[in-house]
Design a protein around this motif. Structure first.
Motif, mmCIF file in Angstrom:
data_model
loop_
_atom_site.group_PDB
_atom_site.id
_atom_site.type_symbol
_atom_site.label_atom_id
_atom_site.label_comp_id
_atom_site.label_asym_id
_atom_site.label_seq_id
_atom_site.Cartn_x
_atom_site.Cartn_y
_atom_site.Cartn_z
ATOM 1 N N PRO A 1 0.803 -1.229 0.000
ATOM 2 C CA PRO A 1 0.000 0.000 0.000
ATOM 3 C C PRO A 1 0.834 1.276 0.000
ATOM 4 C CG PRO A 1 -0.942 -1.607 1.493
ATOM 5 C CD PRO A 1 0.370 -2.174 1.036
ATOM 6 N N GLY A 2 1.999 1.239 0.633
ATOM 7 C CA GLY A 2 2.840 2.424 0.682
ATOM 8 C C GLY A 2 3.331 2.875 -0.673
ATOM 9 N N GLU A 3 3.381 1.952 -1.631
ATOM 10 C CA GLU A 3 3.820 2.299 -2.981
ATOM 11 C C GLU A 3 2.681 2.863 -3.822
ATOM 12 O OE1 GLU A 3 6.735 -0.621 -4.813
ATOM 13 O OE2 GLU A 3 5.756 -1.885 -3.306
ATOM 14 N N CYS A 4 1.454 2.779 -3.314
ATOM 15 C CA CYS A 4 0.281 3.204 -4.077
ATOM 16 C C CYS A 4 -0.170 4.572 -3.582
ATOM 17 C CB CYS A 4 -0.848 2.173 -3.930
ATOM 18 S SG CYS A 4 -0.363 0.517 -4.479
ATOM 19 N N THR A 5 0.387 5.586 -4.177
ATOM 20 C CA THR A 5 0.049 6.946 -3.780
ATOM 21 C C THR A 5 0.222 7.873 -4.972
ATOM 22 O OG1 THR A 5 0.471 8.685 -2.128
ATOM 23 C CG2 THR A 5 2.388 7.509 -3.015
ATOM 24 N N SER A 6 -0.473 8.985 -4.923
ATOM 25 C CA SER A 6 -0.433 9.945 -6.016
ATOM 26 C C SER A 6 -0.580 11.343 -5.426
ATOM 27 C CB SER A 6 -1.580 9.663 -6.994
ATOM 28 O OG SER A 6 -1.590 10.599 -8.045
ATOM 29 N N PRO A 7 0.170 12.322 -5.914
ATOM 30 C CA PRO A 7 0.059 13.671 -5.353
ATOM 31 C C PRO A 7 -1.265 14.332 -5.729
ATOM 32 C CG PRO A 7 1.503 13.693 -7.250
ATOM 33 C CD PRO A 7 1.188 12.250 -6.982
ATOM 34 N N VAL A 8 -1.791 15.106 -4.814
ATOM 35 C CA VAL A 8 -3.017 15.867 -5.079
ATOM 36 C C VAL A 8 -2.834 16.766 -6.294
ATOM 37 C CG1 VAL A 8 -4.457 17.724 -4.158
ATOM 38 C CG2 VAL A 8 -3.875 15.777 -2.711
ATOM 39 N N SER A 9 -1.618 17.283 -6.450
ATOM 40 C CA SER A 9 -1.340 18.218 -7.539
ATOM 41 C C SER A 9 -1.444 17.563 -8.916
ATOM 42 C CB SER A 9 0.061 18.807 -7.367
ATOM 43 O OG SER A 9 1.041 17.778 -7.336
ATOM 44 N N TYR A 10 -1.556 16.247 -8.965
ATOM 45 C CA TYR A 10 -1.700 15.554 -10.245
ATOM 46 C C TYR A 10 -2.924 16.052 -11.000
ATOM 47 C CZ TYR A 10 -2.543 11.620 -13.459
ATOM 48 O OH TYR A 10 -2.785 10.848 -14.568
ATOM 49 N N SER A 11 -3.984 16.427 -10.267
ATOM 50 C CA SER A 11 -5.191 16.892 -10.964
ATOM 51 C C SER A 11 -5.917 18.035 -10.258
ATOM 52 C CB SER A 11 -6.174 15.723 -11.144
ATOM 53 O OG SER A 11 -6.581 15.220 -9.889
ATOM 54 N N GLN A 12 -5.523 18.359 -9.029
ATOM 55 C CA GLN A 12 -6.188 19.453 -8.311
ATOM 56 C C GLN A 12 -5.345 20.723 -8.336
ATOM 57 O OE1 GLN A 12 -7.394 18.930 -4.260
ATOM 58 N NE2 GLN A 12 -9.442 18.252 -4.807
ATOM 59 N N ALA A 13 -6.036 21.854 -8.337
ATOM 60 C CA ALA A 13 -5.358 23.146 -8.248
ATOM 61 C C ALA A 13 -4.870 23.358 -6.815
ATOM 62 C CB ALA A 13 -6.317 24.262 -8.648
ATOM 63 N N PRO A 14 -3.884 24.245 -6.625
ATOM 64 C CA PRO A 14 -3.395 24.504 -5.261
ATOM 65 C C PRO A 14 -4.491 24.978 -4.309
ATOM 66 C CG PRO A 14 -1.896 25.403 -6.892
ATOM 67 C CD PRO A 14 -3.113 24.963 -7.639
ATOM 68 N N ALA A 15 -5.465 25.717 -4.816
ATOM 69 C CA ALA A 15 -6.587 26.187 -4.001
ATOM 70 C C ALA A 15 -7.885 25.886 -4.734
ATOM 71 C CB ALA A 15 -6.466 27.681 -3.724
ATOM 72 N N ASP A 16 -8.957 25.704 -3.990
ATOM 73 C CA ASP A 16 -10.254 25.373 -4.573
ATOM 74 C C ASP A 16 -10.709 26.496 -5.504
ATOM 75 O OD1 ASP A 16 -12.815 24.635 -5.185
ATOM 76 O OD2 ASP A 16 -13.507 24.441 -3.116
ATOM 77 N N PRO A 17 -10.821 26.231 -6.807
ATOM 78 C CA PRO A 17 -11.244 27.293 -7.736
ATOM 79 C C PRO A 17 -12.633 27.826 -7.430
ATOM 80 C CG PRO A 17 -10.337 25.414 -8.932
ATOM 81 C CD PRO A 17 -10.530 24.975 -7.507
ATOM 82 N N ALA A 18 -13.509 26.977 -6.899
ATOM 83 C CA ALA A 18 -14.872 27.422 -6.611
ATOM 84 C C ALA A 18 -14.903 28.412 -5.459
ATOM 85 C CB ALA A 18 -15.759 26.220 -6.288
#
Length: 692
Positions: free
Chosen positions: A613-630
């Motif tokens: 499980p420790g190898e299964c991770t992905s950064p939030v920045s892969y698809s999210q903006a630094p701050a909530d656009p909404a």
């Protein structure tokens, strides 16, 4: 069983046959350039699959050649004998085609067990049976419009879709030609004229349908037998008309090279996977027609000199077995190496191994069957069908027994999981990330749900049919909670809204709210014109209009929906979202926007099943903006937004396992088991956003 057509054999007398040969070139039983054309087609299929991840158009050539060769064989039988011996025809095909195909399917079962991830086993077993029974194309058509199945890894038997269409053609086409011949004999119409008329009609009708369905639902059309029938019918028309074509060598030489060039370039120039099988498929099939019309020119500069080159012809004779092997070998290679495309060395290994397996299959399996049935007493239809059954039955029994075993294991695990997840100290899930966490540290236990069961780990919202498929336009409205509740919350959107349902339902029940939900795969709650596969997503348009009508009728206190769209290309608030919220404002309905969760660069269940499980991770920045656009957008006054990303992807990372629970079952959706543990955070967020 055979059907004799009165008058057909008599209409072609020996004298007439001799006269015909003296003036018109008959369709020969063997045309060497066709073996070379097969080789070119299968090489294109394999090379484009292995190194480019594209579709070449080579399969379309195979379909055309099937129509050409089978029609020629059937017409010669009708003209010679005045009948079609159906049982003999089908049994010969079964003896020729099924041993190699079922050998590959049996080997694929073994490879699946040894190397492919268990979350994919059930689907692969189902497809193996579909491939063995020649309806894999329909299984893939259904999967193509199943949004939740689109992110599954490639099936090692999905290439059997074209063989399934050919198998269906082998059943229907002899019956149609025999019926046509019978009618032609009764009305005294020349046999070839009648057959050509019928084949041309099938070609025209199927091509028209193909153009329409490709523009309407290309993913479905790609595997639709009706949308592909015109390619086989084009081959049939060619078989019936080629004897009447007389072209000088000066024309046929450049024609052959033009056909080869167009075929080779097709996959590189055209996005075949997203445009076929409509009129664009006329490019590879038209290219094959040019090569066949060019024929054997006898010129030292003709394309047939290449196509009749002995090594190429030998490869053509192995093309069927090579096609069967190349795809499962490639799928296993890509999974074992973690690659999406093969590198030069790996691709060469895939092609080389596929060629060796094809040769062994030809020598040992096909050659063995030929030797077994060579004796006159063993060349009967009964023997041929018996041989086919000897290969078919073990594959069906083994796959069915394995599927039953998997189903029983899933049932047992589901019962165990139900007991385990009721103990937050052992399986806290998202609670380990909240201030209310019940235990720290979390004991090291097997993950729940088991990765093999993760795809089936959906909420009651899905199980009850409240979430509709890509192709559906039906609005299925589901309600929970008291009819006289003080507050009504409506949950509307696509599948990435629907995966929050377990948390929303629990929060609504705790607060005594009435919860109304209706969602649709791939369909955002938006006023934008929805697009899918390059075309207007009309089913979404219709559904979305019905959703607005229902909200206008219901007048809920608030609508919960996605406020952003996160994708590897960036996160944004689509203009259609804001427009739809403004329309709700005019109706006096509040909107609660929930930020879209990040997508992952790995498939959750498959990753956990094959790695730690420790190898299964992905950064939030892969698809999210630094701050909530909404949170920074200019929104209508009825909109309030909130964000629960920190409870799914804490500290900027989307881990596959949190609190001993599998968070994501694919790249984009949460498991229902984990979503339930988000109920306290969801409840807090809803109360704050609505002010209730």
């Amino acid at each position: 069983m055979s059907v004799t057509i009165p008058g057909v054999a008599a209409a072609v007398s020996p004298a007439a046959s001799v006269s015909t040969r003296s003036t018109v070139r008959t369709v020969p039983g063997f045309r060497p350039e066709i073996e070379g054309l097969r080789a070119v087609a299968v090489v294109l299929v394999a090379v484009y699959h292995v190194w480019f991840g594209r579709v070449s158009g080579g399969v379309d050539v195979f379909l055309l050649l099937t129509g050409f060769l089978i029609t020629g064989s059937l017409v010669r039988s009708l003209e010679r004998d005045g009948r079609v011996a159906f049982v003999a025809f089908w049994s010969r095909l079964a003896r020729r085609l099924t041993p190699a195909a079922l050998t590959v399917l049996a080997a694929t079962l073994v490879a699946t067990f040894l190397w492919l991830p268990s979350p994919r086993w059930s689907d692969i077993l189902r497809e193996v049976r579909a491939a063995a029974l020649y309806h894999e194309n329909w299984a893939l058509a259904a999967a193509s419009v199943d949004y939740l199945a689109r992110e599954a890894g490639p099936s090692p038997v999905q290439h059997f879709w074209s063989l399934s269409i050919q198998g269906q053609f082998y059943v229907v086409w002899p019956l149609l030609l025999a019926l046509t011949a019978m009618v032609a004999a009764r009305v005294r119409l020349p046999l070839r004229t009648a057959l050509l008329t019928v084949a041309a009609t099938v070609l025209a009708v199927s091509l028209g349908y193909s153009v329409w369905i490709t523009g309407t639902s290309q993913a479905w059309a790609y595997f639709d037998s009706g949308a592909r029938a015109w390619e086989l019918a084009l081959g049939a028309v060619l078989a019936l008309a080629v004897t009447r074509v007389r072209l000088p060598a000066a024309v046929r030489v450049p024609m052959g090279w033009a056909g080869l060039a167009a075929l080779v370039a097709c996959g590189a120039v055209l996005p075949v996977a997203t445009l076929f099988p409509g009129y664009v498929a006329l490019v590879p099939t038209g290219a094959a027609v040019l090569v066949i019309l060019a024929g054997t020119t006898g010129s030292a500069f003709g394309a047939d000199r290449l196509l009749t080159w002995r090594p190429l012809m030998r490869l053509g004779s192995l093309s069927y077995a090579f096609y069967l092997w190349h795809w499962p070998v490639l799928v296993c290679y890509l999974h074992l190496t973690g690659r999406s495309l093969a590198d030069p060395a790996g691709g060469s290994l895939v092609l080389g191994l596929s060629l060796v397996l094809a040769w062994l299959t030809s020598r040992l399996v096909e050659g063995g069957v030929q030797g077994l049935t060579r004796a006159p007493s063993r060349s009967t239809p009964a023997w041929s069908l018996g041989v086919a059954a000897a290969f078919l039955v073990p594959v069906l029994v083994a796959s069915a027994a394995w599927s039953a075993h998997i189903a029983e294991e899933q049932r047992v695990r589901a019962e165990q999981a139900a007991a385990e997840v009721s103990e937050p100290a052992r399986y806290p899930g998202a609670l380990v990330l909240s201030d209310e966490r019940s235990v720290h540290p979390v004991p090291n236990l097997p993950v729940l749900p088991d990765p093999a069961d993760a795809r089936a780990d959906v909420s009651s919202h899905h199980a009850d049919g409240c979430h509709v498929s890509l192709t559906s336009t039906e609005l299925v409205v589901c309600e929970r909670g008291p009819d006289d509740a003080e507050r009504t919350l409506a949950m509307v959107g696509a599948s990435r809204t629907a995966h929050w349902y377990p948390a929303v339902a629990t929060a609504a029940a705790r607060q005594g709210w009435r919860l109304v939900s209706f969602t649709k795969s791939g369909c955002q709650f938006s006023a934008d014109v929805p697009m899918r596969d390059g075309a207007v997503f009309t089913e979404c348009q219709e559904w979305d209009a019905l959703a607005m009508e229902e909200l206008e009728r219901l007048r809920p206190d608030a609508v919960l929906t996605s406020s952003t769209r996160a994708a590897p290309g960036g996160e944004r608030v689509p203009p259609g979202f804001v427009e739809r919220w403004s329309q709700l404002e005019e109706l006096g309905i509040d909107v609660v926007g929930l930020r879209d969760l990040p997508r992952r660069d790995y498939a959750g269940a498959e990753c956990v099943e094959s790695r730690s499980p420790g190898e299964c991770t992905s950064p939030v920045s892969y698809s999210q903006a630094p701050a909530d656009p909404a949170a920074r957008a200019d929104l209508p006054g009825n909109v309030r937004v909130f964000d629960l990303t920190e409870y799914v992807c804490p500290e900027g990372a989307c881990d596959a396992v949190i609190g001993n629970m599998l968070v994501f079952w694919d790249r984009t959706h949460m498991t229902a088991t984990y979503a339930r543990t988000l109920a306290p955070m969801m409840e807090e967020g809803l109360l704050e956003a609505t002010g209730w």
